[in-house]
Scaffold this active site. Sequence first.
Site, mmCIF file in Angstrom:
data_model
loop_
_atom_site.group_PDB
_atom_site.id
_atom_site.type_symbol
_atom_site.label_atom_id
_atom_site.label_comp_id
_atom_site.label_asym_id
_atom_site.label_seq_id
_atom_site.Cartn_x
_atom_site.Cartn_y
_atom_site.Cartn_z
ATOM 1 N N TYR A 50 30.982 16.519 4.298
ATOM 2 C CA TYR A 50 30.234 15.712 5.262
ATOM 3 C C TYR A 50 30.599 14.257 4.999
ATOM 4 O O TYR A 50 30.601 13.819 3.848
ATOM 5 C CB TYR A 50 28.727 15.928 5.061
ATOM 6 C CG TYR A 50 27.854 15.045 5.919
ATOM 7 C CD1 TYR A 50 27.648 15.331 7.270
ATOM 8 C CD2 TYR A 50 27.220 13.925 5.377
ATOM 9 C CE1 TYR A 50 26.835 14.521 8.054
ATOM 10 C CE2 TYR A 50 26.407 13.114 6.157
ATOM 11 C CZ TYR A 50 26.222 13.413 7.496
ATOM 12 O OH TYR A 50 25.418 12.613 8.271
ATOM 13 N N ASP A 74 35.989 9.843 -0.683
ATOM 14 C CA ASP A 74 34.664 9.442 -0.231
ATOM 15 C C ASP A 74 33.696 9.591 -1.410
ATOM 16 O O ASP A 74 33.289 10.694 -1.770
ATOM 17 C CB ASP A 74 34.241 10.324 0.954
ATOM 18 C CG ASP A 74 32.910 9.881 1.550
ATOM 19 O OD1 ASP A 74 32.236 9.024 0.935
ATOM 20 O OD2 ASP A 74 32.539 10.402 2.616
ATOM 21 N N LYS A 130 24.922 4.748 -1.076
ATOM 22 C CA LYS A 130 23.919 5.407 -1.917
ATOM 23 C C LYS A 130 23.594 4.640 -3.200
ATOM 24 O O LYS A 130 22.906 3.646 -3.164
ATOM 25 C CB LYS A 130 24.379 6.833 -2.255
ATOM 26 C CG LYS A 130 24.857 7.637 -1.057
ATOM 27 C CD LYS A 130 23.763 8.354 -0.348
ATOM 28 C CE LYS A 130 24.323 9.271 0.726
ATOM 29 N NZ LYS A 130 23.345 9.798 1.609
#
Length: 447
Positions: free
Chosen positions: A144, A247, A275
């Site tokens: 994702y 990522d 994050k």
Amino acid sequence: MTRTLDKSNAHYRKALTRLPLGVASNFRFWGEDRTIYVKRGKGARFWDLDDNGYVDYRLGYGPAILGYADDRVDAAARAGMDVGGVFALSTELEFTVAERIASMVPSVDLVRYSNSGTEAVMAALRLARAHSGKDAFVLVEGAYHGLFDSVLWYADLSEWHPETSDAEPPVVAYSDGVPASTRNLVYLTPMNDANRLEDLFRRRGDKIAAILIEPIMGNCCGITADVDYVRAVRELCDRHDVVMIIDEVKTGFRVARGGVQELMGVEADISTYAKAIANGYPISVVAGREDIMRLFGNGVAHGGTYTAHSVALAAAQKTLEILDETSTLEDIAAYGKRLQAGMSRILDRRGIVHSFAGHPSMGGLFFAEEAPKTYRDWKTSDYTFYDTMARHLHDHGVICEPDSREPWFVCAAHDDSCLEDTLSGFETAIDLTIDELGRDDMRRARA
Ligand SMILES: Cc1ncc(COP(=O)(O)O)c(C=O)c1O
């Protein structure tokens, strides 16, 4: 603990009148009578409108690495407020934070900021396309990378069964409204199959600008690439002039100071972060090799009104300082190991086969003998058991994602009392799951 959600449920009905699904993100809707509205959070715990307290292992999908409302980061953020917000001009702190990131991650020469992981990945993909002059890219099955159209294609396993089908799982759009034309620019490949990737690059390398990869899949049970695989990807990218985008939106500044690249001894061309970088304040980063990054402003567009907001930047500076200069990451991993050992004791006593994937600070719990190596392997686990267990855990004060594909995140504020409450809730939840599913399903869980 008997939980009531009367106030959350009443609020849900009110919220529905103004908010689709009564929430601000589809993932926050957990059903008409199970959607939680938060009153406040502190450390590793939060409390809902009904004053139910929870030990949290979602942590907002990872950002709260130091715990909610960390006093040190919040004080820095308040000082950031005094700076004044955004000016459509730059501040000195952008450089200071960029220096810190470059010192923590060897593959990073230059840095640009955005506000969300999605934006950072969009920028990375645009850079890769500009650099290579090619348009297509590769996604790893199960990954994702945010909610923008280009990456909203996935391998659909719902009707796919490894025992009965040799066919490839169909690739479908993750959402209505994704233009079908974007499908033509995406190739999907299973994790940990270097031969398959090599074959793809041989056949289509002249069209492929980049591969987007999360070597520990933060949205897919923490499924982890073999180090040899990641190194093979690096080598294949070099050989076929494909930009390697790692990522690190979930792994960055969490699994090691230098992220998953440090763990695996691999350097990306471009990396993306969000994050953990600012303990929950909205900021993200696209960073990487000088020759590629200097395309920003030299043909490649990048910017944004809220980019490098003084509050988020100040929070990032303080969070990275703590993660870089203290033993926080080691402490988090140590808690994660104790948590997994405690869960294993409870499961072993009941003869329930299980395994853990990923990293102790973001680990997937998997009801099968071996941790999955690909998204397709996830099909072999007893996810019905997981889903049932997750509901009981919520009722007993422990929050994990209801979907078994999301790992359990650990933060620096998880302490002995959290561990005790978690394991007690876990034991109860497991027993209730066994009662609910009955013997036949338990046989499946025991493989
Ligand atoms: C690996 C990865 N990349 C990108 C994103 C998108 O980040 P955001 O939700 O901040 O847009 C996520 C979000 O969970 C993610 O896990």
